[in-house]
Structure formats: C-alpha cells, structure tokens
Design a protein around this motif. Structure first.
Motif, mmCIF file in Angstrom:
data_model
loop_
_atom_site.group_PDB
_atom_site.id
_atom_site.type_symbol
_atom_site.label_atom_id
_atom_site.label_comp_id
_atom_site.label_asym_id
_atom_site.label_seq_id
_atom_site.Cartn_x
_atom_site.Cartn_y
_atom_site.Cartn_z
ATOM 1 N N LEU A 446 51.525 44.476 43.391
ATOM 2 C CA LEU A 446 50.692 44.082 42.257
ATOM 3 C C LEU A 446 49.409 44.906 42.186
ATOM 4 N N ARG A 447 48.816 45.227 43.348
ATOM 5 C CA ARG A 447 47.617 46.058 43.359
ATOM 6 C C ARG A 447 47.925 47.467 42.858
ATOM 7 N N ILE A 448 49.059 48.010 43.273
ATOM 8 C CA ILE A 448 49.470 49.342 42.823
ATOM 9 C C ILE A 448 49.687 49.335 41.309
ATOM 10 N N HIS A 449 50.361 48.302 40.817
ATOM 11 C CA HIS A 449 50.632 48.203 39.381
ATOM 12 C C HIS A 449 49.329 48.093 38.593
ATOM 13 N N ARG A 450 48.399 47.275 39.089
ATOM 14 C CA ARG A 450 47.111 47.109 38.410
ATOM 15 C C ARG A 450 46.362 48.444 38.353
ATOM 16 N N HIS A 451 46.419 49.191 39.445
ATOM 17 C CA HIS A 451 45.751 50.493 39.474
ATOM 18 C C HIS A 451 46.349 51.437 38.435
ATOM 19 N N TYR A 452 47.673 51.522 38.387
ATOM 20 C CA TYR A 452 48.306 52.431 37.444
ATOM 21 C C TYR A 452 48.019 52.040 35.996
ATOM 22 N N VAL A 453 48.017 50.740 35.720
ATOM 23 C CA VAL A 453 47.732 50.277 34.350
ATOM 24 C C VAL A 453 46.298 50.625 33.953
ATOM 25 N N LYS A 454 45.339 50.386 34.864
ATOM 26 C CA LYS A 454 43.933 50.685 34.557
ATOM 27 C C LYS A 454 43.698 52.177 34.388
ATOM 28 N N VAL A 455 44.350 52.988 35.242
ATOM 29 C CA VAL A 455 44.208 54.435 35.126
ATOM 30 C C VAL A 455 44.792 54.920 33.801
ATOM 31 N N ALA A 456 45.942 54.369 33.423
ATOM 32 C CA ALA A 456 46.562 54.763 32.147
ATOM 33 C C ALA A 456 45.651 54.413 30.973
ATOM 34 N N ASP A 457 45.034 53.222 31.017
ATOM 35 C CA ASP A 457 44.104 52.819 29.949
ATOM 36 C C ASP A 457 42.885 53.743 29.902
ATOM 37 N N GLU A 458 42.406 54.118 31.096
ATOM 38 C CA GLU A 458 41.222 54.963 31.159
ATOM 39 C C GLU A 458 41.502 56.375 30.655
ATOM 40 N N LEU A 459 42.691 56.890 30.925
ATOM 41 C CA LEU A 459 43.021 58.268 30.563
ATOM 42 C C LEU A 459 43.555 58.416 29.147
ATOM 43 N N ARG A 460 43.965 57.306 28.552
ATOM 44 C CA ARG A 460 44.574 57.379 27.218
ATOM 45 C C ARG A 460 43.541 57.825 26.180
ATOM 46 N N ILE A 461 43.916 58.733 25.286
ATOM 47 C CA ILE A 461 42.996 59.212 24.254
ATOM 48 C C ILE A 461 43.562 58.948 22.871
ATOM 49 N N ASP A 462 42.653 58.948 21.893
ATOM 50 C CA ASP A 462 43.029 58.833 20.489
ATOM 51 C C ASP A 462 43.242 60.250 19.970
ATOM 52 N N LEU A 463 44.492 60.623 19.680
ATOM 53 C CA LEU A 463 44.814 61.996 19.315
ATOM 54 C C LEU A 463 44.106 62.434 18.044
ATOM 55 N N SER A 464 43.775 61.491 17.187
ATOM 56 C CA SER A 464 43.141 61.859 15.918
ATOM 57 C C SER A 464 41.624 61.942 16.019
ATOM 58 N N ALA A 465 41.045 61.333 17.057
ATOM 59 C CA ALA A 465 39.580 61.262 17.135
ATOM 60 C C ALA A 465 38.993 61.949 18.361
ATOM 61 N N ASP A 466 39.648 61.827 19.514
ATOM 62 C CA ASP A 466 39.071 62.364 20.747
ATOM 63 C C ASP A 466 39.336 63.865 20.855
ATOM 64 N N LYS A 467 38.261 64.630 20.936
ATOM 65 C CA LYS A 467 38.353 66.083 21.084
ATOM 66 C C LYS A 467 37.642 66.504 22.374
ATOM 67 N N PRO A 468 38.001 67.657 22.958
ATOM 68 C CA PRO A 468 37.334 68.103 24.179
ATOM 69 C C PRO A 468 35.840 68.315 23.972
ATOM 70 N N THR A 469 35.024 67.930 24.963
ATOM 71 C CA THR A 469 33.587 68.149 24.919
ATOM 72 C C THR A 469 33.281 69.562 25.411
ATOM 73 N N ILE A 470 32.614 70.339 24.575
ATOM 74 C CA ILE A 470 32.335 71.731 24.923
ATOM 75 C C ILE A 470 30.892 71.846 25.414
ATOM 76 N N LYS A 471 30.739 72.301 26.675
ATOM 77 C CA LYS A 471 29.421 72.520 27.264
ATOM 78 C C LYS A 471 29.324 73.955 27.770
ATOM 79 N N GLY A 472 28.130 74.304 28.226
ATOM 80 C CA GLY A 472 27.971 75.559 28.927
ATOM 81 C C GLY A 472 28.470 75.418 30.354
ATOM 82 N N SER A 473 28.178 76.404 31.189
ATOM 83 C CA SER A 473 28.666 76.352 32.559
ATOM 84 C C SER A 473 27.625 76.947 33.506
ATOM 85 N N THR A 474 27.380 76.209 34.599
ATOM 86 C CA THR A 474 26.522 76.699 35.673
ATOM 87 C C THR A 474 27.368 76.782 36.936
#
Length: 605
Positions: A446-474
């Motif tokens: 159950l702990r493993i399943h909870r982790h995978y579900v939370k990670v999937a929710d955290e990583l999921r993006i909205d294909l129509s709205a979420d775009k890569p953030t462009i920054k400089g580099s140091t």
C-alpha cells in the motif's frame, strides 16, 4: 571482464521478438510448473505419519483414510483451478481472482501470501532435497545449510538463462522421478502380493484409544502440504504456448492424476511396511530400502528424489516473477519487477526470490519440518480466497451452468478454509510468524502504491497549458588544479553558456597563491573563485558557495554543478585516487534546483 563472465553464465542477450519461442508446451510446462506439487510426494505421507505417531504405532492405519481425504481435496482444487484458468486466461491466479471479485485489500492478501509461499517453496524444496541426500549419506548431515544454499544458487543461474532452457534441463530429472516412484510403487505392490509386509501393522479399522478428532485433523492438515504448488499453473498461463488456457488446463489435469497416484501409492506402501518417521531417514528412503535393499535401485531413487526436491523450487522461480510483475504493473511492487532481463525472464524477481530463500534456509538451519507449516498456511490462504472469489464471480455473472461451478468452488472454499483454520489452531506455535509477515507485506504494498500514485499526480502535466520554463544557465566547475581533466570540463561548460565559474578550495596561503598565479598565466576565460578551508574539508566550503549562488540566481538561471572526473583504465586503479567527485555528487544529489553533471576524462595508463 564482468560482461564476459555474465555472457558465459547467462548466455547471449535475446531479442524481444524471441519471446514467443520461450513459451512452454504441455510436457515442458508439466516439468517446470508441477515440480513443486509432484515433489511433495516425498514428504506429504511423512507429515501425516509424524502427526499420527503421537498416538503410537497402532495409529498408522489412519494414514490411509487421511490420504484418501487429501486426494478428495486435490480433485476439488484441480476442478476449481481449471475453472479459474478459463475465466482468467491472463494468469495471476488467486491474486487476480480475489482482486477482481473481493476487492483490492483481499487481492493483496492473496498476493502477499503467494509471494511468501513461493519464497518458502524454494527454502523447503532445497531443505527437503538436502534431507534426501543426508538420508543416503549421513556424514553430510552437518552441511545441510551449505548444500541447500549451493542448490538455490544453481537454480537461480539456470532460471536467469531463460524459461525454455531451464525447462529443457529440468524435464529429464523430473520425469525420471515420476518413473522411479511408479517403479517403486509397482515393486512394492508385487512384494505385498508375495507376502513381504510388516508383520505387526494394525488392520484398518482397529480401535486406538488415544486418537482424537483433533489429532486426525492435525494429521490431515499436515498431509495437505502435498497439495502445495497446485495453483502454480493458473498463475503462469502467459508462459504457455497458444492456445494458452487449453494447454494450461490440460497440464493441470495431468499433474493432478500423476500427483494423486503417486501420493496414494506411497501412503499405502508406508502402511504395508509399517514405516515410522525418523529424523535421520525419510519415509521414501525407508520404503525404497525395504523394497530393493540398499543397492543400485535404492541409491537411484534417493538420487532422483533429492533432485526433484531441489528442482521443486523451480515452480516458484516460474510463478514468483510473473506474480511480482502483475503486482508491479498494478503499482504495488517496484517497477523493477516489470523489467525483462537479457534472456527475456523477469531477472529482478528471480534474484529477489533467491536472496530471501537463502536467508530462510540459514535462519531455520535447513530444517524442513519447521518450514513446512509456514509453507502450507501461505498457500491455503490463497486457495481459500481464490475459491471465494470464483463463487462471487458465478453469483454476479450467472453464466450457463453456473450452478455446478458454484457448487465446486463452494465445496473447495469450505474445505480449504477448514484446513487453514486447522493449521492455525494445531500449529500456531510454528505459524504465528505468518500473521506478522502478511500485514507487513500488505502495508509495504500500500505504501508503494501510494508513492506511485502521488508521483504520477505530481508529474502529470496539462498538454495544452504547461510549457517548459526557459531560464539562463550558470555552470559551477569545482577544480583541484590545472590539468587536462579541468581543461576538458571548462571547454564543455563554455560550450553550454558564457556564465561559467571555476571554484578552487585551498587549505593554506601558499597553495592558494600558486593556484591563482597559474590560473592567471593559463587564462582560460573563466573566472576563478578561491575558497579557504580552515578544517581541510573540500565539500563544506563548496556547498556553502553553491548555496550562495543558488540564492542569488535560482529565479533567473538553472544552476549546474559540472564535476570533472577521470576514468582509470583498470577498475582496481580507482582505489589509488581520491573520490572527491563521487563524495560531492552524493552530497548534492538530494539538493533541489541543482543539476549535477559529470564530464569524464578517460586515462590511457
């Protein structure tokens, strides 16, 4: 070197399209998936007699009706699992049946029970095979654990080479065992017909005053250890050639007929010969010695019995990785269990099974009698849940002829539930650990399943709205001096961005002055930041500097720590050099908003 050794032990990598060639026909499947069930002939009768001996030699005749009752349960299980095979042709056995019909928690109970059972299968098989060897060669008795461990390692290596190859190797000793047991039974019957039986055996039906219902139930439950492994065919349907479910069902029936015949034959011979269990010699060994004497046939039977007991573990090597794959697919086990190895088997599941089995053998000192009750409880819980799940399925769907199917599963559920309760009440002192292991394993799922579900929710993006953030580099390049390694790293850093900083940590004024002078003379076009370390630590000043850079530039720039690293020609040369880069990566790995990169430089000498 390591890769050549791997190829030698495991074989060449196989292409994914070769997977179909790894499927099993009926005869090979019978060998590889029925070895656990067939091998239980070697100790099933013995477990009945051990329980009956509490009441004395006069109680041995009860072994016959008890063995017949065990065969009745075997028939019910064969009919039940045959229905399961056709209902769930994708495999998974009790886990899938319970999960789909009784809910996720019940499915996890069945799955965790089966996983523990398969680990115990390997430990019990290795220990029981060792017992057969030490029966023939008593001088090896003190080396039980070492022998069992070596056998587990051998089976692990064999299974890492692939299902088809292991089946081809294992089929010969398994069928030799079946033939030898039938030769033993037929020879024993001939000896009985010619009057060569034990003179003092009690007649069937003789009253024994100190035999109680509790004792008979305990003996019956002990004899049911001969039924472990019956479920393996339904778990491993994906390993069969097409039509997979028909081949699996036919293999299950073949296994039931062979197992039932051999088990009843051994029980009858043990009764006729008046065999009593011994700590130094197995029942099969005593029957073979009584039938053939201690000649060639005796040692041949002991040899193939030891082999089948060892190879019984192979059922677990086939079923455990598949079950672990299904649990991992449902996010209840690590995703590593879904990865196929070079030989198309689920290598991580095989290695995990081997490691925990060896731990059990060591902890229990290779004692089969102590392991078998745990083993049997682990398999009868899934038996019961599978039957109950099929009952629910028939009631819900009500297909044609569902009444008869429901009756079969109902009888099976009530019988296996009764045996489970008998095991718990009669052998609680030996099986109490199961009630700790199962909740812990389910909690982990159950702990493993909870982790995978939370990670999937955290990583999921909205294909129509979420775009890569462009920054400089140091880019920050830690340097220990001016070398080709540093030059190579700075060159790469400047190819990424103009915002590059080199950082040097000095321990005293002389070293700092020399470094600054050499850097100014070299003039690579990169600013050098010099940090003083009063406590001779390199990582601490670097980390403080990185914190400062991160605080100042995190909103506008990606921060990359580019670590120069030379790679030695020979593996042993690594120990001759400081591992500052490795240490720094370890410290930085868990830091947020920092990219860690390594620029390798391969040494020629």
């Amino acid at each position: 070197m390591a890769n050549r050794m791997k190829r030698l032990l495991i074989g060449r990598p196989m292409k994914s399209k070769e997977l179909e060639g790894e499927k099993l026909g009926r005869l090979k499947a019978l060998a590889i998936l029925s070895s656990d069930a067939l091998s239980s002939v070697a100790y099933g009768t013995e477990q009945i007699l051990i329980a009956l001996m509490v009441a004395g030699f006069a109680a041995v005749w009860y072994s016959i009706p008890i063995s017949i009752a065990v065969l009745g349960l075997l028939l019910i299980l064969i009919l039940s699992y045959r229905q399961t095979i056709y209902s769930y042709p994708m495999g998974g056995g009790a886990y899938v049946v319970a999960k789909h019909n009784l809910g996720t928690t019940t499915g996890l109970l069945a799955g965790s029970s089966l996983l523990i059972d398969y680990i115990l299968t390997v430990a019990v098989s290795a220990s029981a095979g060792t017992d057969a060897i030490t029966s023939a060669f008593p001088s090896l008795h003190d080396h039980r654990v070492a022998i069992a461990t070596v056998v587990i390692l051998f089976l692990t290596l064999l299974n890492l080479r692939g299902v088809t190859e292991s089946a081809s190797v294992l089929a010969i000793p398994i069928y030799l065992f079946v033939v030898s047991i039938f030769v033993l039974i037929i020879s024993g019957v001939v000896r009985y017909l010619t009057g060569g039986t034990h003179p003092d055996i009690p007649e069937i039906g003789t009253a024994v005053s100190n035999v109680s219902l509790f004792l008979l139930l305990k003996a019956f439950s002990s004899g049911c250890s001969a039924l472990t492994g019956v479920e393996a065919v339904s778990n491993a349907i994906p390993n069969f050639k097409q039509p997979a479910e028909r081949n699996a069902a036919a293999t299950l029936v073949m296994m039931g007929v062979i197992l039932g015949s051999m088990f009843l034959g051994i029980s009858v011979l043990a009764y006729w010969y008046g065999i009593t269990p011994s700590s130094n010699e197995t029942v099969v060994s005593q029957i073979a010695a009584s039938t053939f004497g201690r000649g060639f046939l005796y040692y041949f039977i002991q040899g193939v019995t030891a082999l089948i007991l060892f190879l019984a573990a192979n059922t677990a090597y086939s079923a455990f990785p598949l079950l672990a794959f299904m649990l991992a697919k449902d996010k209840y086990m690590p995703h590593a269990f879904m990865v196929r190895g070079d030989r198309l088997g689920f290598s991580n599941g095989i290695l995990f099974l081997a490691a925990f089995s060896i731990v059990l053998v060591v902890l229990f000192g290779g004692n089969t009698e102590n392991l078998i009750p745990l083993y049997a409880v682990g398999v009868f819980i899934p038996f019961t849940l599978s039957q109950l799940g099929m009952m629910v399925r028939w009631v819900r769907q009500r297909p044609k002829g569902w009444g008869g199917k429901l009756a079969i599963n109902t009888v099976g559920m009530l019988t296996t539930l009764s045996i489970t309760l008998i095991f718990i009440f009669t052998k609680f002192a030996q099986v109490w650990m199961v009630f700790i292991f199962l909740p812990v394993v389910m909690w982990l799922f159950l702990r493993i399943h909870r982790h995978y579900v939370k990670v999937a929710d955290e990583l999921r993006i909205d294909l129509s709205a979420d775009k890569p953030t462009i920054k400089g580099s140091t880019v920050v390049v830690p340097v220990a001096g001016i070398t080709r390694v540093v030059s190579n790293s700075i060159g790469y850093a400047k190819s990424l961005t103009d915002n590059v900083v080199a950082v040097y940590v000095g321990f005293d004024d002389d070293s700092i002055e020399r470094m600054e002078a050499k850097w100014a003379e070299w003039n690579p076009g990169v600013r050098l930041i010099v940090l003083r370390s009063s406590y001779r630590s390199i990582t601490r000043p670097l980390l403080k500097f990185i914190d400062t850079v991160e605080w100042k530039t995190a909103e506008t720039d990606h921060i990359t720590i580019l670590i120069p690293q030379f790679v030695t020609k020979h593996w042993w040369q690594h120990i001759l050099h400081n591992q500052t880069g490795l240490l720094l990566r370890t410290y930085l790995f868990n830091r947020k908003d920092i990219v860690i990169a390594t620029v390798p430089y391969h040494l020629k000498h």
